[in-house]
Design a protein around this motif. Sequence first.
Motif, PDB file in Angstrom:
ATOM      1  N   GLY A   1       0.972  -1.336   0.101  1.00  0.00           N
ATOM      2  CA  GLY A   1       0.099  -0.041   0.201  1.00  0.00           C
ATOM      3  C   GLY A   1       0.606   0.850   0.105  1.00  0.00           C
ATOM      4  O   GLY A   1       1.750   1.712   0.068  1.00  0.00           O
ATOM      5  N   GLY A   2       0.065   2.095  -0.686  1.00  0.00           N
ATOM      6  CA  GLY A   2       0.745   3.731  -1.296  1.00  0.00           C
ATOM      7  C   GLY A   2      -0.063   4.948  -0.278  1.00  0.00           C
ATOM      8  O   GLY A   2      -0.791   4.423   0.840  1.00  0.00           O
ATOM      9  N   GLU A   3       0.112   5.700  -0.728  1.00  0.00           N
ATOM     10  CA  GLU A   3      -0.603   7.142  -0.220  1.00  0.00           C
ATOM     11  C   GLU A   3      -2.765   6.817  -0.330  1.00  0.00           C
ATOM     12  O   GLU A   3      -2.830   5.867  -1.935  1.00  0.00           O
ATOM     13  N   LEU A   4      -3.192   6.793   0.483  1.00  0.00           N
ATOM     14  CA  LEU A   4      -4.674   6.715   0.039  1.00  0.00           C
ATOM     15  C   LEU A   4      -5.393   7.813  -1.224  1.00  0.00           C
ATOM     16  O   LEU A   4      -4.849   8.699  -0.904  1.00  0.00           O
ATOM     17  N   THR A   5      -6.219   7.014  -2.189  1.00  0.00           N
ATOM     18  CA  THR A   5      -6.822   7.569  -3.106  1.00  0.00           C
ATOM     19  C   THR A   5      -8.150   7.143  -3.018  1.00  0.00           C
ATOM     20  O   THR A   5      -8.565   6.111  -3.528  1.00  0.00           O
ATOM     21  N   TRP A   6      -8.834   8.042  -3.345  1.00  0.00           N
ATOM     22  CA  TRP A   6      -9.812   8.166  -3.305  1.00  0.00           C
ATOM     23  C   TRP A   6     -10.504   7.696  -4.587  1.00  0.00           C
ATOM     24  O   TRP A   6      -9.992   9.257  -5.249  1.00  0.00           O
ATOM     25  N   LYS A   7     -11.317   7.448  -5.875  1.00  0.00           N
ATOM     26  CA  LYS A   7     -11.565   6.840  -6.641  1.00  0.00           C
ATOM     27  C   LYS A   7     -13.335   7.705  -6.940  1.00  0.00           C
ATOM     28  O   LYS A   7     -13.747   8.317  -7.501  1.00  0.00           O
ATOM     29  N   HIS A   8     -13.983   7.284  -5.513  1.00  0.00           N
ATOM     30  CA  HIS A   8     -15.240   8.145  -5.776  1.00  0.00           C
ATOM     31  C   HIS A   8     -16.056   7.686  -4.098  1.00  0.00           C
ATOM     32  O   HIS A   8     -15.699   7.178  -3.462  1.00  0.00           O
TER      33      HIS A   8
END
Length: 182
Positions: A83-90
Amino acid sequence: MADLQTALANSDLVHDRATLERAIADMAARIHHDYAGSVPVYITVMHGGLPFAGQLVLELGACGQDVEFEYLHATRYRGTTSGGELTWKHRPATPLQGRRVLLVDDIVDEGHTLAAIRDWCNQQGAAEVRIAALAVKKHDRCVPGLSADYVGVEVPDRYVYGYGMDYHEQGRGLPAIYALKE
């Protein structure tokens, strides 16, 4: 690209479909007991949570429990195994202010993604946020204060896939959970 058939040949079957379906039915009974008389916002965590969430909501319906569907897509993996940085897609469009929220996901591994999602729901004013996870990985590396309220099965501290969990973006539709041999 990694080959799913090779992975399957080098994996152990951890939980078969019948075991998972029984665990999901048991979870539904516990959730119905806790949510009787209310209609929680039922948030499926995409993509991994989709097969489990679909099965769980049918079991909840069979118990007489209604829910309000919603989903979110947040990832830290983006097709990788770490895992890396949290990415919001929706993000959910349904207002969470004052609502009971049930987050539904495939697995609690270390819990970084779910902790961030739970914190976001709380920031939106949710009255309560609970987590239903099909699987919980057995180890002691979980984010402090993060645990699933409803757990289907435990899985070993190995790379697991199937029933929503992927092997290099493959195998999410497998009707069982597998673990790569060490």
